[in-house]
Design an enzyme around this catalytic site. Structure first.
Site, PDB file in Angstrom:
ATOM      1  N   TYR A  85       0.849  -1.191   0.000  1.00 52.72           N
ATOM      2  CA  TYR A  85       0.000   0.000   0.000  1.00 52.72           C
ATOM      3  C   TYR A  85       0.898   1.259   0.000  1.00 52.72           C
ATOM      4  O   TYR A  85       1.833   1.345   0.792  1.00 52.72           O
ATOM      5  CB  TYR A  85      -0.913  -0.028   1.230  1.00 52.72           C
TER       6      TYR A  85
ATOM      7  N   ASP B 108      -1.713  -7.177   6.691  1.00 54.14           N
ATOM      8  CA  ASP B 108      -2.702  -6.136   6.442  1.00 54.14           C
ATOM      9  C   ASP B 108      -3.887  -6.826   5.769  1.00 54.14           C
ATOM     10  O   ASP B 108      -3.817  -7.216   4.607  1.00 54.14           O
ATOM     11  CB  ASP B 108      -2.089  -5.048   5.544  1.00 54.14           C
TER      12      ASP B 108
ATOM     13  N   LYS C  52     -12.301   0.978   5.016  1.00 54.46           N
ATOM     14  CA  LYS C  52     -12.719   0.241   3.833  1.00 54.46           C
ATOM     15  C   LYS C  52     -13.914  -0.671   4.160  1.00 54.46           C
ATOM     16  O   LYS C  52     -14.964  -0.161   4.471  1.00 54.46           O
ATOM     17  CB  LYS C  52     -11.529  -0.521   3.260  1.00 54.46           C
TER      18      LYS C  52
HETATM   19  C1  PLP Z   1      -6.435   2.374   2.837  1.00 51.19           C
HETATM   20  C2  PLP Z   1      -5.429   1.373   3.235  1.00 51.19           C
HETATM   21  C3  PLP Z   1      -4.552   1.624   4.296  1.00 51.19           C
HETATM   22  C4  PLP Z   1      -4.513   2.939   5.037  1.00 51.19           C
HETATM   23  O1  PLP Z   1      -5.653   3.175   5.783  1.00 51.19           O
HETATM   24  P1  PLP Z   1      -6.252   4.650   6.110  1.00 51.19           P
HETATM   25  O2  PLP Z   1      -7.465   4.314   6.875  1.00 51.19           O
HETATM   26  O3  PLP Z   1      -6.494   5.326   4.814  1.00 51.19           O
HETATM   27  O4  PLP Z   1      -5.206   5.346   6.921  1.00 51.19           O
HETATM   28  C5  PLP Z   1      -3.670   0.616   4.642  1.00 51.19           C
HETATM   29  N1  PLP Z   1      -3.627  -0.560   3.973  1.00 51.19           N
HETATM   30  C6  PLP Z   1      -4.452  -0.817   2.937  1.00 51.19           C
HETATM   31  C7  PLP Z   1      -4.360  -2.128   2.247  1.00 51.19           C
HETATM   32  C8  PLP Z   1      -5.372   0.129   2.539  1.00 51.19           C
HETATM   33  O5  PLP Z   1      -6.170  -0.120   1.492  1.00 51.19           O
END
Ligand code: PLP
Length: 393
Positions: free
Chosen positions: A98, A170, A195
């Protein structure tokens, strides 16, 4: 292993004080004490808040971990995990990482003496060879953003254990509705709850879950010391999002599969990246470790240029052009100019993010409408091309 919808819905507690079926929002900064140090479990809302605690408890259960900690963003959650390390330690990370995590590692932590090595983790053997005596943390995303690469969590967890380093996954793209990395040997899971967990594109939030209590206490200590907490209201919104997580994810997966299959045969499309397609490089591993292939589909155009990608992403009707993903409404994004802009072009291309790569977050609209929206925008590309040719000829 699966997260049963009944269990999930009923893991959200009824308020013991009033019977309120919705979790109360404790909008307070401090808690009155009976005597110094004698309290009802809370003293100051940075350290702990009952609304946030409900969310932390739910995510710990969903990920089959001991401790959950809720942060003000996904990046704040990632930041807290990196703060477990010391100067001289190394991180071994997935190359298709990311963009925000890349920026944090490179521009913040490198200057504090934390080194990051990137490798293609889709083959666990690469991880085996890239580990050094200083590697303290292995960092993977599976599926990755935006090329949907799949890494074998179990195989990498074994390598991490043998080398006495932590494995952090993640799990943003899969969500705990599809994949539970802690059950496959990972030590830590992080989420951008912005998300799928939030699910409605209306908040920014992050979560960390640890397999062991001791590591969780360290993350809590770091959070209290650094301060990146999630507010009571946003905690409440994530809880409400989680109530419908299994239902939403099921539909995201079904819609994305149909979209991927449609794109795979469209003449304007070159490659389609979706773990649910049989010809995906690691389709078998994805099928083994997750219960579905998620709602994100990426693809490249035959005309592999930024111009063609720009024309496409500005002409869809239902797929709105925006960063982020995982919400009810479908979104389209051009990583090279948006989410992955902070990664140098050479490095970006080497990781498979070509100039025309387009990422779709397939939402919950009627799938026939989504497919026809994409079809119209793709056909327009073909028509422009033919027209240009006729003009020059
Ligand atoms: C969006 C995202 C992040 C970061 O998260 P935020 O809530 O925007 O700080 C980290 N890892 C992945 C895979 C993401 O899609």
């Amino acid at each position: 292993m699966s997260n049963n919808a009944t269990q999930l819905i009923h893991s959200i507690p009824v308020d013991p004080l009033t019977g309120s079926i919705a979790v109360p929002i404790y909008q307070t900064s401090t808690f009155v004490q009976e005597a110094p140090g004698i309290n009802k479990g809370y003293d100051y809302a940075r350290t702990g808040n009952p609304t946030r605690a409900v969310l932390e408890d739910i995510i710990a259960k969903l990920e089959y971990g001991k401790v959950g900690v809720a942060f003000g963003s996904g990046l704040a959650a990632i930041d807290a995990v990196i703060k477990l390390l010391e100067s001289g330690d190394e991180i071994l990370a997935v190359d298709d990482i990311y963009g925000g995590a890349f920026r944090l590692f490179t521009h913040i932590y490198q200057k504090f003496g934390i080194k990051v090595n990137y490798t293609d983790t889709t083959n666990a053997e690469n991880v085996f060879h890239a580990v050094t005596p200083n590697t303290k943390l292995i960092w993977i995303e599976t599926p990755t953003n935006p090329t949907l690469k799949i890494s074998d969590i179990e195989a990498i967890a074994k390598i991490a254990r043998a080398n006495h380093c932590l494995l952090c996954v993640d799990n943003t793209f899969a969500s705990p509705a599809l994949q539970q990395p802690l059950l496959r040997g990972a030590d830590i899971v992080v989420h951008s709850a912005t998300k799928y967990l939030g699910g409605h594109s209306d908040l920014i939030a992050g979560l960390v879950v640890t397999k062991e209590k001791e590591l969780g206490e360290k993350i809590k200590f770091i959070q209290n010391a650094s301060g990146a907490i999630l507010s009571p209201f946003d905690s409440w919104l994530v809880i409400r999002g989680i109530e419908t997580l299994p239902l939403r994810i099921k539909q995201h997966c079904a819609n994305a599969q149909a979209v991927a299959e449609f794109l795979a045969i469209h003449p304007a499309v070159d490659k389609v990246y979706y773990p649910g397609l049989k010809n995906h490089q690691n389709h078998e591993i994805a099928a083994k470790q997750s219960e579905g292939f998620g709602g994100i589909v990426s693809f490249t155009l035959k005309d592999d240029t930024e111009e063609a990608a720009t024309a496409f992403v500005t002409s869809t009707r239902y797929f709105k052009l925006a960063e982020s993903l995982g919400g009810v409404k479908s979104l389209v994004c051009h990583p090279a100019q948006m989410t992955h802009k902070s990664i140098p072009a050479e490095k970006r291309r080497a990781a498979g993010v070509s100039d025309s790569l387009v990422r779709l977050s397939v939402g919950l609209e009627e799938v026939t409408d989504l497919v026809s929206d994409l079809d119209t925008a793709l056909n327009a590309l073909l028509n422009t091309k033919t027209k240009n040719k006729t003009v020059t000829a």
